[in-house]
Structure formats: C-alpha cells, structure tokens
Motif scaffolding. Structure first.
Motif, PDB file in Angstrom:
ATOM      1  N   GLU A 153      -9.551  -7.558  -3.060  1.00 53.09           N
ATOM      2  CA  GLU A 153      -8.247  -7.661  -3.719  1.00 53.09           C
ATOM      3  C   GLU A 153      -8.341  -8.477  -5.018  1.00 53.09           C
ATOM      4  O   GLU A 153      -7.313  -8.787  -5.629  1.00 53.09           O
ATOM      5  CB  GLU A 153      -7.241  -8.324  -2.768  1.00 53.09           C
ATOM      6  CG  GLU A 153      -6.766  -7.396  -1.657  1.00 53.09           C
ATOM      7  CD  GLU A 153      -5.927  -6.228  -2.171  1.00 53.09           C
ATOM      8  OE1 GLU A 153      -5.087  -6.432  -3.065  1.00 53.09           O
ATOM      9  OE2 GLU A 153      -6.124  -5.111  -1.669  1.00 53.09           O
ATOM     10  N   LYS A 161      -1.910 -11.401  -1.401  1.00 54.79           N
ATOM     11  CA  LYS A 161      -2.548 -10.072  -1.478  1.00 54.79           C
ATOM     12  C   LYS A 161      -3.642  -9.908  -0.430  1.00 54.79           C
ATOM     13  O   LYS A 161      -4.114  -8.800  -0.187  1.00 54.79           O
ATOM     14  CB  LYS A 161      -3.181  -9.858  -2.868  1.00 54.79           C
ATOM     15  CG  LYS A 161      -2.177  -9.671  -3.983  1.00 54.79           C
ATOM     16  CD  LYS A 161      -2.828  -9.133  -5.250  1.00 54.79           C
ATOM     17  CE  LYS A 161      -3.884 -10.040  -5.810  1.00 54.79           C
ATOM     18  NZ  LYS A 161      -4.549  -9.538  -7.009  1.00 54.79           N
ATOM     19  N   LYS A 198      -6.779  -1.254   2.488  1.00 55.40           N
ATOM     20  CA  LYS A 198      -5.617  -2.111   2.723  1.00 55.40           C
ATOM     21  C   LYS A 198      -5.558  -2.711   4.118  1.00 55.40           C
ATOM     22  O   LYS A 198      -4.816  -3.658   4.346  1.00 55.40           O
ATOM     23  CB  LYS A 198      -4.317  -1.322   2.466  1.00 55.40           C
ATOM     24  CG  LYS A 198      -4.056  -1.046   0.996  1.00 55.40           C
ATOM     25  CD  LYS A 198      -3.796  -2.336   0.230  1.00 55.40           C
ATOM     26  CE  LYS A 198      -3.972  -2.131  -1.272  1.00 55.40           C
ATOM     27  NZ  LYS A 198      -4.185  -3.381  -2.003  1.00 55.40           N
TER      28      LYS A 198
END
Lengths: 250, 266
Positions: free
Chosen positions: A213, A143, A56
């Motif tokens: 992603e 995202k 992330k």
C-alpha cells in the motif's frame, strides 16, 4: 506458450523442501495464477491462502524470489522467467503447511494495544468535529491491509525472533494511527518504549520497501513515534518543559 | 515435476534473492569510508584551510586559529603541548554527531558497516541483537541536540558565504564585492546542508509533528509541511551535502596550496 519453472516450498512445521513445477505461463499472469495452475494441474494438495486477488485482502503473502510480496500483485513479466522462480512461506511466522503460515501471534499482539479512547463528543448529538489536516496523517496508516509482509521482512522478527519483545512495523503503524489521532486521549508512549520495544527498530526501512500500500512506515510512522518516546524519556529539557506546562495549565 | 531440493539454511549473506542486493550496502560502505578517511585527514592537518576570504567548512567556526577568520585569536597558551591542535577538531564533532545520529545514516550504516542486516531478507552474521534499546545505541536518541548545533553551524556557514563575497585588494587593503568560484562552491554547500538539515526527522517532529491537532496551530502545521517537503528527499540531501562539504574543503585546500587558482566571476 512459454513455460516457466516454479520452485515451491512444500512441507510443514517439521520441515520441508523445494519442489520444482514447470508450468505454462501467459501474458498478464501473476504469481498467484501460476500457483493456482500448479495446484489445479500438478499438486492438488498444495496449501496456499488467497482470497480477493486484487491486493486488498492481504491473504496471499509469500516470499517470491526471496522478497516478501503479495502473490496476486506480482506480475510474472516483472520476474526473470529464464531461471526458476522460488516461492516460500513467510519466514517470520510458523509454517502450517506449504505456503500457509500461522499468523495468530499478530492478532494476540493487536489485542494488547490500548484501544482508541476518544475525548468527550464535541456536539450534543454525540458527534465530533475534525479538520482534514488533522486526520491526513492517520488516513495513510489506515490503508494497511494487514498482509504482514512488513512483519515478515523485519529482521528483528525474521532473524532474531524477538516476538516477545517487539511488536513489529505493522503494529507500530497501528499505534501511530491511534496515538496521532486528533480525537484520541490515550497515552501509549510508555508501552511503546517498554513492552512494545520500539527501540529494537534500527530503521532499515525494509518494511517500507515491501508495503503493497506504499505506506511510509518508517518515515511517517515509526520515526515520529521514536521522537515521541524521546520527548518523554530521553530529552531532559523537553521533559521539564512538559511538566512546567502541565503545572501552568492547572 | 517434483524434483526435490533441500531448503537452504540462512547464514550470513545467504538469501533467495537473485538480484545483486549487495550493491547498495557496498556503495554506502565505500562512500562513507572515503568521506571518513578524507575528513579525518583534513581535520588533523591544521593548515591550508583558508584562502583569503574563503574558509573550509570543516574549520568553521574557527574558534581558535591562525587565520583571519578566527573568532578568539590564535591557539591559546593554556593548550597542553602534548595535545594535537587543529581548529577543526574543536568543532567537527558537532556536524559529525548530527550525521552519525541521523535516522537516514543510522539505517544505512547499520546495513553497510554492521550487516544488521546486510540487506532486506539477507542472513546476518550475529545471533544476538539489542537494537537501540540499550547502551551504546540508545545514545542515538540525542539526535535532536545535535540538530540544534547543526542549525547554529548552518548560520555560521551562511555568514562565511557573506564573507566570501568580499575580496580584499592586496595593494590597497580595501575590500570590494565580488563572486569567485569559491564563493559559489561555499554557497552551494550551504544550500545543500540546509536541504539536509531542514529535512531532519527530529526537526519535523519539533516543528509540528508532536501535535495531534494541526488545526490548533497553523504556524506549526506550515512548518511541519515545509520540513516534510525536504524530508521526502532526505537521503538525497544527505549524500549531496556530504559530498559537497568534502569538495568545498578540498577546493579551499588546493587553492590555499596554490595547486588550483580561484577564478573571479564578478
């Protein structure tokens, strides 16, 4: 316990070479675990950028067996461990040391993109109203974790080094997120064609392949932007129709 | 530990990828080459392109020609004698242009035919690069005009399927409803071409992608969603329709030559 060999590129801007590090590997390990293990046991001065270890933060981008990947999301079980695993820094950016590259060009590019410019608020309290279907498209682009793997794999930046003429897939997605936003009123099409060089993209879809992603960078971002450029610059009937509509709306 | 090896310099075809990265560009190269060679040969033949109520999709619409499917009769008298005539040459440029400028095929043939790049992270043969910014590749932006033509051709090919449902009795000269293997082949061809055309990226933009607020135009939003649905499998539609349109021509050709015999199902 099994042993695997990792060929890690060591060096800096002046040059470098691969060093082989055999290390123990266990079930469930990812490439970043192995690199950290090498760092802890064999090469304390090995430079490697990482942070969340959860795919992330986008910090641990590198090239594993020749393909841009997040080291924290690449399981060793997916790799052929009978052969040495190569780990290199990203090729599209200048090397600082070992696996760490200088990404500052990306942040300079981002600053040059026209920022979000919303229409006047819809309600007296200064808020806006949007429908979900209006924002669905843009949410996909939001995202992005800015790992810059798409920039690294793009041959326009990687092989041809056209950093001054082309902003790369990451920032085309950023422009798409702004340009397709239901509240945004800014026009970025002229910049897209000229300063940002969208025409340099030749739709190889490598950026889409490496995106951790799973953003459909080419189909949902770049090609729709290319079509908007066509509307304004390459479609004479579309151009006349737009001008006519503007005149009629006056 | 610390066994040093020099960092290899990436030249054409060089990569650190251990997989067989060249398989996909090679398959694309072989697949497209076979189609280009066959379709060019078939287009220049100018004969054996119809069989009764069937007409090859390479030759439709037949603007001028000798078959009963011709729109404006045989080859015009003003056609220069030195210029090769084939009904396919009058029309085939349009679907060919649609495929050549298609976003999927562009990416595929830049890799397979021009090695630009041969595959992701694989070294390229040339140092210079202009992309689609300047001539000739800037002309790829004409894709939406070929889309308009492709939609017209789709309508014509659908009419050809309707025609393929009516068989003429050679003894009485009356036409009667029927379905042959050829009818099914031409119908499948239209379905696959429709799947390919309705998933076109330009159509997706024109149907509604140009909007920033879908909620302002429900029909556009529905059209956009529908095109998006086809667009997700655009590559698959592209290859299936390419293979089938070539096969449909081959079927009609071999039936016309008497090598294959069309089977009546109904």
């Amino acid at each position: 316990m099994k042993t695997a060999t990792f060929k890690i590129w060591r060096g800096d801007a002046k040059g470098g070479e691969f060093h082989e590090y055999p290390t123990d590997v266990a079930e469930g390990m990812v490439v970043l675990d192995a690199v950290n293990q090498v760092q802890a046991m064999q090469a304390g001065d090995l430079a490697c950028r990482w942070n969340c270890k959860a795919g992330k933060c986008g910090s641990c981008s590198a090239e594993v067996n020749g393909m841009p990947k997040l080291m924290c999301m690449t399981r060793l079980s997916e790799l052929p461990l009978e052969k040495p695993i190569t780990i290199e820094p990203m090729k599209a950016f200048p090397v600082i040391k070992d696996l760490v590259t200088d990404l500052s060009w990306n942040f300079r590019v981002k600053k040059k993109i026209k920022p979000f410019k919303p229409r006047p608020p819809d309600a007296p309290d200064g808020t806006w109203r949007m429908q979900q279907e209006d924002i669905d498209r843009v949410q996909e682009f939001r995202k992005c974790i800015e790992c810059f793997l798409c920039q690294d794999v793009c041959h326009v930046l990687r092989d041809h080094q056209l950093h001054e003429k082309f902003i790369g897939p990451r920032f085309l997605i950023h422009v798409a997120a702004l340009e397709m936003h239901p509240l945004d009123t800014e026009d970025r099409i002229e910049e897209l064609r000229n300063a940002q060089g969208i025409g340099y993209c030749n739709i190889t879809k490598c950026c889409t392949k490496v995106c951790p992603e799973s953003i459909q960078i080419t189909d949902n971002g770049i090609i729709p932007l290319k079509e908007r450029v066509v509307d304004d610059f390459y479609d004479p009937f579309g151009w006349v129709w737009k001008r006519l509509k503007k005149l009629l709306n006056r | 530990m610390n066994e040093a090896t020099a960092l290899p310099r990436r030249s054409f075809g060089q990569t650190m990828r251990p997989d067989i990265w060249w398989t996909q560009p090679l398959l694309v190269f072989v697949g497209l080459s076979i189609f280009i060679v066959y379709s060019t040969w078939a287009a220049f033949q100018g004969r054996n392109y119809f069989f009764g109520n069937y007409i090859s999709p390479f030759y439709s619409p037949e603007i001028f020609g000798d078959s009963p499917h011709s729109w404006f009769g045989p080859k015009p008298a003003w056609w220069p004698s030195w210029l090769i005539f084939s009904p396919a040459l009058l029309v085939l440029w349009a679907p060919a242009g649609f495929r050549v400028t298609c976003y999927y095929y562009r990416g595929a043939y830049y890799k397979a035919f021009w090695a630009d790049p041969p595959a992701c992270t694989v070294g390229e043969p040339r140092k210079s690069y202009w992309g689609e910014c300047s001539f000739p590749l800037v002309m790829q932006n004409v894709h939406r005009y070929f889309l308009y033509l492709a939609l017209f051709f789709l309508w014509v090919l659908t009419y050809d399927v309707w025609e393929a449902l009516w068989f003429i009795d050679p003894t009485t000269g009356k036409s009667s409803f029927g379905i042959g293997v050829g009818t099914a082949i031409l119908a499948v061809n239209v379905v696959l071409l429709a799947g390919y055309t309705f998933g076109c990226h330009s159509l997706r933009h024109l149907a509604g992608g140009f909007l920033d607020q879908f909620s302002k135009s429900r029909p556009c939003y529905r059209a956009y969603a529908c095109v998006t649905c086809f667009n997700r499998r655009h590559m698959l539609w592209a290859w299936l329709s390419l293979f089938w349109v070539g096969f449909a021509d081959l079927y009609v050709r071999l039936c016309s030559m008497g090598i294959w015999h069309d089977l009546r199902i109904v």
